[in-house]
Design a protein around this motif. Structure first.
Motif, PDB file in Angstrom:
ATOM      1  N   LYS A 239       0.824  -1.192   0.000  1.00  0.00           N
ATOM      2  CA  LYS A 239       0.000   0.000   0.000  1.00  0.00           C
ATOM      3  C   LYS A 239       0.869   1.257   0.000  1.00  0.00           C
ATOM      4  N   LYS A 240       1.943   1.255   0.815  1.00  0.00           N
ATOM      5  CA  LYS A 240       2.836   2.402   0.899  1.00  0.00           C
ATOM      6  C   LYS A 240       3.494   2.670  -0.447  1.00  0.00           C
ATOM      7  N   THR A 241       3.970   1.633  -1.095  1.00  0.00           N
ATOM      8  CA  THR A 241       4.617   1.784  -2.406  1.00  0.00           C
ATOM      9  C   THR A 241       3.638   2.299  -3.442  1.00  0.00           C
ATOM     10  N   LEU A 242       2.414   1.773  -3.407  1.00  0.00           N
ATOM     11  CA  LEU A 242       1.390   2.216  -4.352  1.00  0.00           C
ATOM     12  C   LEU A 242       1.094   3.703  -4.180  1.00  0.00           C
ATOM     13  N   PHE A 243       0.938   4.157  -2.929  1.00  0.00           N
ATOM     14  CA  PHE A 243       0.634   5.555  -2.670  1.00  0.00           C
ATOM     15  C   PHE A 243       1.781   6.462  -3.108  1.00  0.00           C
TER      16      PHE A 243
ATOM     17  N   LEU B 132      -1.963  18.333  -7.095  1.00  0.00           N
ATOM     18  CA  LEU B 132      -1.077  18.559  -5.953  1.00  0.00           C
ATOM     19  C   LEU B 132      -1.755  18.158  -4.645  1.00  0.00           C
ATOM     20  N   LEU B 133      -3.047  18.423  -4.547  1.00  0.00           N
ATOM     21  CA  LEU B 133      -3.788  18.030  -3.344  1.00  0.00           C
ATOM     22  C   LEU B 133      -3.785  16.519  -3.179  1.00  0.00           C
ATOM     23  N   LEU B 134      -4.000  15.827  -4.280  1.00  0.00           N
ATOM     24  CA  LEU B 134      -3.990  14.367  -4.225  1.00  0.00           C
ATOM     25  C   LEU B 134      -2.601  13.865  -3.855  1.00  0.00           C
ATOM     26  N   ALA B 135      -1.552  14.466  -4.445  1.00  0.00           N
ATOM     27  CA  ALA B 135      -0.187  14.064  -4.117  1.00  0.00           C
ATOM     28  C   ALA B 135       0.115  14.323  -2.644  1.00  0.00           C
ATOM     29  N   THR B 136      -0.363  15.466  -2.133  1.00  0.00           N
ATOM     30  CA  THR B 136      -0.152  15.784  -0.725  1.00  0.00           C
ATOM     31  C   THR B 136      -0.773  14.731   0.178  1.00  0.00           C
ATOM     32  N   TYR B 137      -1.987  14.329  -0.135  1.00  0.00           N
ATOM     33  CA  TYR B 137      -2.674  13.309   0.660  1.00  0.00           C
ATOM     34  C   TYR B 137      -1.924  11.966   0.587  1.00  0.00           C
ATOM     35  N   LEU B 138      -1.533  11.566  -0.619  1.00  0.00           N
ATOM     36  CA  LEU B 138      -0.863  10.278  -0.797  1.00  0.00           C
ATOM     37  C   LEU B 138       0.481  10.240  -0.075  1.00  0.00           C
ATOM     38  N   PHE B 139       1.249  11.336  -0.166  1.00  0.00           N
ATOM     39  CA  PHE B 139       2.537  11.379   0.522  1.00  0.00           C
ATOM     40  C   PHE B 139       2.353  11.419   2.040  1.00  0.00           C
ATOM     41  N   ALA B 140       1.307  12.091   2.506  1.00  0.00           N
ATOM     42  CA  ALA B 140       1.051  12.158   3.940  1.00  0.00           C
ATOM     43  C   ALA B 140       0.783  10.772   4.514  1.00  0.00           C
ATOM     44  N   LYS B 141       0.199   9.894   3.693  1.00  0.00           N
ATOM     45  CA  LYS B 141      -0.134   8.540   4.140  1.00  0.00           C
ATOM     46  C   LYS B 141       0.995   7.545   3.905  1.00  0.00           C
ATOM     47  N   SER B 142       2.067   7.974   3.199  1.00  0.00           N
ATOM     48  CA  SER B 142       3.086   6.998   2.822  1.00  0.00           C
ATOM     49  C   SER B 142       4.521   7.450   3.092  1.00  0.00           C
ATOM     50  N   SER B 143       4.813   8.755   2.922  1.00  0.00           N
ATOM     51  CA  SER B 143       6.189   9.225   3.048  1.00  0.00           C
ATOM     52  C   SER B 143       6.210  10.639   3.622  1.00  0.00           C
ATOM     53  N   PRO B 144       6.377  10.803   4.941  1.00  0.00           N
ATOM     54  CA  PRO B 144       6.434  12.138   5.545  1.00  0.00           C
ATOM     55  C   PRO B 144       7.516  13.023   4.935  1.00  0.00           C
TER      56      PRO B 144
END
Length: 330
Positions: A2-6, A32-44
């Motif tokens: 899941k982390k890799t996918l995000f 950018l909003l979507l990228a922000t959400y995905l990175f927040a859930k996978s890579s701080p």
């Protein structure tokens, strides 16, 4: 997983946002909003770098300060989101759980974008079309049935793979759903002709751990179905597709089984069926089409036929309107 996918999806969103800066076709802020959400859930770390980026920071700042996003950008963002997901479903053929995850992400992001800013009321009018669009995606969803030589399960995954015969029953019960059958390498000894239901795509050549169709290597992992010199190996109903198999020792002779029709020892193709990337070897029929018999239009592509025999016509192939391309006969 899941982390890799995000992370990967986040990188794609940043790339699309970058294109949006220099072209009016793609929006920037929603991606950018979507990228922000995905990175927040996978890579701080990537999330922080995105927020502090000199180029992208102003777009995110506008959002967090509640500055409105134009409705045109919202529509573009939603459109390209689902076009991208649709391309993934069509070309990659993800497993059921991956498909469900992507659908969930698509729904969540669509509703989030639709309700941003001062255009909430206007966008709410689009909820019904959006819901209908989701329904269309679910209605056209692909179902994959997994098969192993020792399978005893319901075919829902490689770990719960079914037998080859049971897979046909499962596929037939999924009428109206686009269905694929993925068959692991090995030798299969069915007790009767395998009838592939109309419109079903059956693929061989899997190691047994693939998540996407393009990962299979049918030239390395051979999937063999043996007719044991007793019956026609495969019958493809209308529109069915067989891809990546070796069909051997088929026998369309009534002296073995009285109900057997004397056509197509290896494969019997009904109208609009297709055989691709296959080996059809050492099959026989007492009348027509020792290797392949086609009763209507169809396609045989990139296939080798060898050692097949027939009592009357078509030692290798018989089909008056069959399209044959890149086929080798010996």
């Amino acid at each position: 997983m899941k982390k890799t996918l995000f992370i990967n999806l986040g990188v794609v969103c940043v790339a699309l946002a970058t294109i949006g800066i220099v072209t009016p076709v793609l929006p920037t802020t929603p991606f950018l909003l979507l990228a922000t959400y995905l990175f927040a859930k996978s890579s701080p770390k990537m999330h922080e770098r995105l927020l502090k980026n000199k180029v992208f920071g102003k777009y995110l700042e506008n959002y967090f300060e509640n500055k409105p996003i134009p409705i045109k950008q919202k529509i573009y963002a939603i459109l390209f989101l689902w076009l991208g997901l649709g391309a993934t479903f069509y070309f990659a053929t993800p497993q059921n759980w991956v498909f469900a995850l992507l659908i969930f992400i698509g729904i969540a992001v669509t509703l989030h974008i639709a309700t941003l800013g001062k255009y909430n009321r206007m966008m709410k009018r689009l909820y019904l079309p959006i819901i209908l669009m989701f329904a269309m995606f679910f209605a056209s969803a692909q179902s994959v049935i997994f098969v192993k030589t020792d399978g005893t399960g319901d075919g829902s995954s490689w770990d719960h793979a079914s037998s080859l015969e049971h897979a046909m029953d499962i596929a037939r019960s999924l009428s109206g759903v686009e269905t694929e059958i993925w068959v692991q390498h090995g030798i299969y000894f069915p007790t009767a002709t395998i009838r592939v239901p109309a419109g079903v795509w059956m693929y061989g050549g899997f190691a047994g751990d693939e998540e996407f169709l393009h990962q299979r290597r049918f030239s390395e992992y051979r999937t063999i179905i043996d007719g044991q010199k007793t019956f026609t190996v495969i019958r493809l109903e209308s529109g069915a597709v067989l891809d990546g198999f070796a069909l051997i020792n088929g026998h369309a002779h009534r002296e073995i089984l009285p109900d057997t029709l004397p056509y197509g020892g290896g494969v019997w193709m009904e109208a609009h069926a297709r055989v691709e990337n296959c080996y059809v070897l050492d099959n026989s029929a007492s009348k027509w089409g020792g290797g392949i018999f086609a009763e209507g239009d169809g396609l045989v592509y990139n296939t080798l036929l060898s050692g097949n025999t027939a009592g009357e016509e078509g030692l290798a192939i018989y089909g008056t309107t069959l399209d044959v391309r890149n086929v080798t006969v010996s």
